[in-house]
Design an enzyme around this catalytic site. Structure first.
Site, short mmCIF file in Angstrom:
data_model
loop_
_atom_site.label_atom_id
_atom_site.label_comp_id
_atom_site.label_asym_id
_atom_site.label_seq_id
_atom_site.Cartn_x
_atom_site.Cartn_y
_atom_site.Cartn_z
N LEU A 1 0.83 -1.20 0.00
CA LEU A 1 0.00 0.00 0.00
C LEU A 1 0.87 1.26 0.00
CD1 LEU A 1 -2.42 -1.51 2.63
CD2 LEU A 1 -2.97 -1.10 0.22
N PRO A 2 0.28 2.40 -0.39
CA PRO A 2 1.11 3.58 -0.58
C PRO A 2 1.76 4.16 0.69
CG PRO A 2 -1.04 3.86 -1.66
CD PRO A 2 -1.10 2.59 -0.85
N THR B 1 6.36 0.75 1.72
CA THR B 1 7.40 1.58 2.33
C THR B 1 6.71 2.57 3.25
OG1 THR B 1 8.72 1.40 0.33
CG2 THR B 1 9.38 3.09 1.91
N LYS C 1 15.75 0.13 4.51
CA LYS C 1 15.25 0.70 3.25
C LYS C 1 15.31 2.23 3.29
CE LYS C 1 12.22 1.32 -0.29
NZ LYS C 1 12.40 0.97 -1.66
N LYS D 1 8.45 11.06 -0.92
CA LYS D 1 7.77 10.35 0.17
C LYS D 1 8.78 9.60 1.05
CE LYS D 1 5.79 6.06 0.84
NZ LYS D 1 5.35 4.79 0.32
P1 NAD Z 1 0.38 2.54 -6.13
O1 NAD Z 1 -0.11 3.86 -5.66
O2 NAD Z 1 0.58 2.30 -7.58
O3 NAD Z 1 -0.62 1.39 -5.61
C1 NAD Z 1 -1.19 1.34 -4.34
C2 NAD Z 1 -2.52 0.60 -4.45
O4 NAD Z 1 -3.07 0.48 -3.15
C3 NAD Z 1 -3.55 1.31 -5.31
O5 NAD Z 1 -4.05 0.43 -6.30
C4 NAD Z 1 -4.65 1.72 -4.32
O6 NAD Z 1 -5.95 1.71 -4.88
C5 NAD Z 1 -4.48 0.64 -3.26
N1 NAD Z 1 -5.00 0.99 -1.94
C6 NAD Z 1 -4.86 2.15 -1.24
N2 NAD Z 1 -5.45 2.03 -0.04
C7 NAD Z 1 -5.98 0.78 0.03
C8 NAD Z 1 -6.68 0.06 1.03
N3 NAD Z 1 -6.99 0.60 2.21
N4 NAD Z 1 -7.05 -1.20 0.77
C9 NAD Z 1 -6.75 -1.77 -0.42
N5 NAD Z 1 -6.08 -1.15 -1.41
C10 NAD Z 1 -5.69 0.11 -1.18
O7 NAD Z 1 1.72 2.25 -5.31
P2 NAD Z 1 2.93 1.30 -5.74
O8 NAD Z 1 3.81 2.01 -6.69
O9 NAD Z 1 2.38 -0.04 -6.10
O10 NAD Z 1 3.72 1.21 -4.36
C11 NAD Z 1 3.26 0.44 -3.27
C12 NAD Z 1 4.29 0.55 -2.15
O11 NAD Z 1 5.54 0.07 -2.62
C13 NAD Z 1 4.52 2.00 -1.70
O12 NAD Z 1 4.68 2.03 -0.31
C14 NAD Z 1 5.80 2.39 -2.42
O13 NAD Z 1 6.54 3.38 -1.74
C15 NAD Z 1 6.55 1.08 -2.46
N6 NAD Z 1 7.51 0.97 -3.57
C16 NAD Z 1 7.16 1.38 -4.82
C17 NAD Z 1 8.11 1.29 -5.85
C18 NAD Z 1 7.77 1.75 -7.25
O14 NAD Z 1 8.69 1.83 -8.08
N7 NAD Z 1 6.50 2.00 -7.58
C19 NAD Z 1 9.37 0.75 -5.59
C20 NAD Z 1 9.67 0.31 -4.31
C21 NAD Z 1 8.73 0.43 -3.30
#
Ligand code: NAD
Length: 346
Positions: A102-103, A141, A220, A295
């Site tokens: 999740l975000p 994260t 991390k 973030k």
């Molecule tokens: P994203 O915003 O693309 O996806 C997050 C998903 O969570 C969305 O589909 C949203 O609808 C869903 N969501 C939000 N609240 C929710 C809830 N209460 N219940 C169910 N679903 C819910 O984010 P992402 O890029 O997939 O990143 C996810 C995590 O991974 C973050 O913490 C980010 O920092 C970390 N991360 C991302 C990357 C990257 O390159 N994108 C790399 C490393 C780490």
């Protein structure tokens, strides 16, 4: 009750079921958060699980879950039975292993509130003499204190080791999530490694055990803090050299065999054309979004404050990312776009 309309049973599962003994315990998984990372991770996990297992997926954005089911059905053969759940609680209720991606901290807290209240209000079907043990793996994260808060809530609802919440933030980006080559930084008790690693290795290629719960996130965030600073410093140094009249490729080749060498100079160089595969060469598209960097930096600053660790460069770095992101020409692009924001020659 399974929603048959949204349930996809691979043919392989039905065939195997006919031959297998029913003695094997079935494993139930839940995957919550199907965004850029979670979508690909859940897809890889489902494909690599045996057909006797079940994975229930949930995202507040229903379209993401439907799209995942469609992808699994049309592009993957075999794997676990996949179902779309109606809520995070519904996805997790019968799961042995719950994975969340999740975000932000607030999303993780809210999802676990729903999950834990669903457990608390569900009549227990399992034998009280041999209750199920549950594993919750959070790949988001977030800051270590929020993670610890959730871990405490989990152990209150599941006392005596009946439920464990561990942190497994990852690196490798969307490319790594798609290819199943992520690196996970794990914060978990040693005793649980044997259960956690096989799950994570279905979505990635490396698990780095950093210490007890929360330690994965600390590692991390420390790494990403360093990256945040190195990225700005590389953009500044490259801009400086170019302004002095140096050829950017020559400057990068000097830095990359000298003491200034770092990932932003060598792999993700911010000057277009220096590294062919870097986002700078495609108008800074793809890569690690400037918003995510901002973030992670904010989370590192919060965790540093709690630990009493000074980060004298952090405020300025945060301001750089924030102002750069507020400009249309930089918004939504790879974080190396800081070079453009500085006025670097492209
Ligand atoms: P994203 O915003 O693309 O996806 C997050 C998903 O969570 C969305 O589909 C949203 O609808 C869903 N969501 C939000 N609240 C929710 C809830 N209460 N219940 C169910 N679903 C819910 O984010 P992402 O890029 O997939 O990143 C996810 C995590 O991974 C973050 O913490 C980010 O920092 C970390 N991360 C991302 C990357 C990257 O390159 N994108 C790399 C490393 C780490």
């Amino acid at each position: 009750m399974r929603n048959v309309g949204r349930l996809w049973r691979p043919t392989l599962r039905i065939q195997r079921r006919d031959f297998s003994s029913s003695a094997r315990r079935l494993d139930n998984y839940a995957f919550i958060g199907l965004g850029q990372m979670g979508f690909q991770m859940a897809r890889n996990l489902q494909a690599k699980l045996p057909p006797s297992d079940t994975i229930r997926v949930f995202d507040i954005n229903k379209a993401a879950a439907e799209k995942l089911m469609h992808t699994m059905k049309t592009q993957q053969a075999g794997g676990a039975v996949a179902e779309v759940a109606d809520s995070a609680g519904d996805a997790a209720r019968d799961a042995d292993t719950v994975i969340t991606c999740l975000p932000e901290p607030k999303h993780v807290k809210s999802a676990y509130e729903t999950i834990l209240s669903a457990y608390a209000t569900t009549p227990k079907s399992e034998s009280p003499a041999k209750p199920k043990t549950r594993l919750f793996i959070d790949c988001s994260t977030i800051d270590p204190s929020s993670s610890r808060e959730v871990a405490n809530a989990v152990s209150t609802v599941f006392p005596n080791g009946r439920g464990s919440f561990v942190d497994a933030p990852m690196s490798g980006g969307v490319v790594g999530a798609t290819a199943g080559t992520l690196t996970f930084m794990l914060g978990a008790p040693q005793a649980l490694l044997g259960c956690i690693e096989p799950v994570l290795l279905r979505m990635g290629k490396r698990v780095l055990h950093c210490g007890p719960q929360g330690a994965g996130l600390s590692a991390k965030l420390a790494n990403n803090y360093l990256l945040a600073i190195e990225n700005i410093a590389t953009a500044e140094a490259m801009n400086l050299g170019v302004k002095w009249g140096l050829d950017p490729k020559v400057l990068a080749s000097v830095i990359n065999v000298s003491t200034g060498k770092c990932w932003p100079s060598e792999v993700n160089n911010p000057v277009p054309g220096v590294v062919e595969t870097a986002p700078a060469g495609r108008d800074y598209a793809g890569g690690f979004g400037i918003g995510l960097m901002r973030k992670d930096l904010r989370l590192a600053m919060l965790a540093a404050k709690e630990a009493g660790a000074d980060l004298p460069l952090a405020e300025k770095a945060s301001e750089v990312y924030e102002t750069a992101e507020s400009e249309e020409r930089c918004k939504g692009r790879d974080f190396s776009v800081v070079y453009r924001w500085l006025g670097g020659k492209e």
